[in-house]
Design an enzyme around this catalytic site. Structure first.
Site, PDB file in Angstrom:
ATOM      1  N   ASN A 288      43.365  38.710  46.152  1.00  0.00           N
ATOM      2  CA  ASN A 288      42.148  39.519  46.009  1.00  0.00           C
ATOM      3  C   ASN A 288      41.732  40.214  47.317  1.00  0.00           C
ATOM      4  O   ASN A 288      40.868  41.091  47.304  1.00  0.00           O
ATOM      5  CB  ASN A 288      40.986  38.690  45.445  1.00  0.00           C
ATOM      6  CG  ASN A 288      41.128  38.351  43.968  1.00  0.00           C
ATOM      7  OD1 ASN A 288      40.677  37.298  43.507  1.00  0.00           O
ATOM      8  ND2 ASN A 288      41.758  39.233  43.193  1.00  0.00           N
TER       9      ASN A 288
ATOM     10  N   ASP B 299      37.663  36.035  34.882  1.00  0.00           N
ATOM     11  CA  ASP B 299      38.159  37.408  35.001  1.00  0.00           C
ATOM     12  C   ASP B 299      37.430  38.381  34.070  1.00  0.00           C
ATOM     13  O   ASP B 299      36.983  37.997  32.992  1.00  0.00           O
ATOM     14  CB  ASP B 299      39.661  37.422  34.687  1.00  0.00           C
ATOM     15  CG  ASP B 299      40.337  38.719  35.126  1.00  0.00           C
ATOM     16  OD1 ASP B 299      39.777  39.413  35.994  1.00  0.00           O
ATOM     17  OD2 ASP B 299      41.420  39.027  34.597  1.00  0.00           O
TER      18      ASP B 299
HETATM   19  C1  IPE Z   1      42.544  36.343  38.924  1.00  0.00           C
HETATM   20  O1  IPE Z   1      42.049  37.567  38.502  1.00  0.00           O
HETATM   21  C2  IPE Z   1      41.765  35.855  40.117  1.00  0.00           C
HETATM   22  C3  IPE Z   1      40.378  35.476  39.870  1.00  0.00           C
HETATM   23  C4  IPE Z   1      39.754  35.524  38.723  1.00  0.00           C
HETATM   24  C5  IPE Z   1      39.661  35.003  41.017  1.00  0.00           C
HETATM   25  P1  IPE Z   1      42.659  38.947  39.001  1.00  0.00           P
HETATM   26  O2  IPE Z   1      41.867  40.009  38.351  1.00  0.00           O
HETATM   27  O3  IPE Z   1      42.717  38.951  40.483  1.00  0.00           O
HETATM   28  O4  IPE Z   1      44.143  38.873  38.441  1.00  0.00           O
HETATM   29  P2  IPE Z   1      45.136  40.042  38.003  1.00  0.00           P
HETATM   30  O5  IPE Z   1      45.176  41.014  39.128  1.00  0.00           O
HETATM   31  O6  IPE Z   1      44.574  40.632  36.749  1.00  0.00           O
HETATM   32  O7  IPE Z   1      46.422  39.341  37.738  1.00  0.00           O
HETATM   33  C1  IPE Z   2      37.232  38.632  38.333  1.00  0.00           C
HETATM   34  O1  IPE Z   2      36.905  39.875  37.810  1.00  0.00           O
HETATM   35  C2  IPE Z   2      36.613  38.389  39.704  1.00  0.00           C
HETATM   36  C3  IPE Z   2      37.588  38.309  40.799  1.00  0.00           C
HETATM   37  C4  IPE Z   2      38.881  38.442  40.679  1.00  0.00           C
HETATM   38  C5  IPE Z   2      37.060  38.060  42.118  1.00  0.00           C
HETATM   39  P1  IPE Z   2      37.695  41.193  38.214  1.00  0.00           P
HETATM   40  O2  IPE Z   2      36.995  41.799  39.384  1.00  0.00           O
HETATM   41  O3  IPE Z   2      39.130  40.921  38.392  1.00  0.00           O
HETATM   42  O4  IPE Z   2      37.447  42.071  36.926  1.00  0.00           O
HETATM   43  P2  IPE Z   2      38.478  43.057  36.248  1.00  0.00           P
HETATM   44  O5  IPE Z   2      39.704  42.258  35.942  1.00  0.00           O
HETATM   45  O6  IPE Z   2      38.741  44.157  37.214  1.00  0.00           O
HETATM   46  O7  IPE Z   2      37.789  43.503  35.008  1.00  0.00           O
HETATM   47 MG    MG Z   3      40.688  40.911  37.104  1.00  0.00          MG
END
Ligand code: IPE
Ligand code: IPE
Ligand code: MG
Length: 248
Positions: free
Chosen positions: A76, A28
């Site tokens: 997602n 993340d």
């Molecule tokens: C969790 O991250 C899912 C992945 C890293 C694939 P998210 O960014 O989707 O989670 P939330 O929304 O912060 O809980």
């Molecule tokens: C994790 O990074 C990747 C996925 C969830 C696919 P994010 O895209 O959630 O990055 P932040 O949390 O917005 O920084």
């Molecule tokens: Mg995220």
């Protein structure tokens, strides 16, 4: 064993005899990494994919048995279409490269999640990498794709109920071990250590059943900045803990 890193003054000490057998990572922070640089979110995902490559290679070098990464959750899909397609394109690129190199690395790949919602080309690539690496004995890398812990549990309940209706299973005799075999992770031991970078302190629907007694490690480092040294830090922290599993 001490690992030294060129750009760092201090090494991180870990005990190679007490490595976690299975590490799981919520990858993340890609979006925030990009935002801080004034770049589009997809640039963060591209660098995050490189981090995944580095960490997976290092996991194999260390001799971990299992690495499970959260790449795309069932939630997602709420993201803008162009962000989703850029993540899927990165996955496709990664899997093409993995197919080229996996015979040498002996890395076994598996996917947790409902792949049927993915583009058929990507689904075929996932099945192909699983098929090629089925007999490999190196580190097993599990990629969670369209994965959600609740979705996984619901599917397991449905599959078990179907087996009961067919007379293949008996609700009165369901054990935890038998139920585990209905999960995407069937046959894989539970993660010893779950790492979440990016500063968020939540589980976001990741390995809900499997992480019942996992150790958690949270760090503010964003995934694209995560490094071998960060992984060693997490392992060192894990090695300082006392796992009691409810005992004394
Ligand atoms: C969790 O991250 C899912 C992945 C890293 C694939 P998210 O960014 O989707 O989670 P939330 O929304 O912060 O809980
Ligand atoms: C994790 O990074 C990747 C996925 C969830 C696919 P994010 O895209 O959630 O990055 P932040 O949390 O917005 O920084
Ligand atoms: Mg995220």
């Amino acid at each position: 064993m001490a690992f030294f890193h060129r750009r760092s003054k201090r090494e991180v000490q870990i005990d190679m005899a007490r490595l976690p057998r299975h590490i799981a990572i919520i990858m993340d922070g890609n979006g925030r990494w990009a935002k801080r640089r004034g770049l589009p979110r997809k640039a963060g995902h591209a660098v995050g994919a490189e981090t995944f490559r580095t960490v997976a290679t290092f996991a194999k070098e260390l001799g971990l048995d299992y690495l499970t990464v959260y790449a795309f959750s069932t939630e997602n899909w709420k993201r803008p279409e162009d962000e989703i397609s850029s993540i899927m394109a990165l996955l496709e690129k990664y899997l093409h490269e993995a197919i080229e190199t996996m015979a040498k690395d002996r890395v076994k790949m598996a996917f947790f999640g409902d792949l049927s919602l993915l583009d058929p080309k990507l689904q075929a690539l996932c099945h192909e990498t699983e098929r090629i690496s089925r007999t490999y004995d190196g580190c097993q890398v599990n990629i969670c794709l369209n994965y959600g812990g609740r979705d996984e549990l619901l599917r397991a309940a449905q599959a078990f109920a179907a087996d009961c209706v067919e007379g293949r299973a008996d609700p009165g005799h369901l054990t935890q071990a038998a139920f585990s075999n209905y999960l995407f992770s069937a046959g894989v031991p539970d993660p010893d250590l779950v790492i979440r970078p990016s500063g968020e302190v939540r589980i976001s629907n990741f390995l809900l059943w499997q992480s019942a007694y996992s150790e958690y490690y949270f760090t503010d480092v964003l995934w694209p900045d995560f490094s071998k040294k960060e992984l060693l830090r997490a392992i060192a922290d894990y090695q300082g803990r006392s796992r009691r599993y409810g005992g004394v």
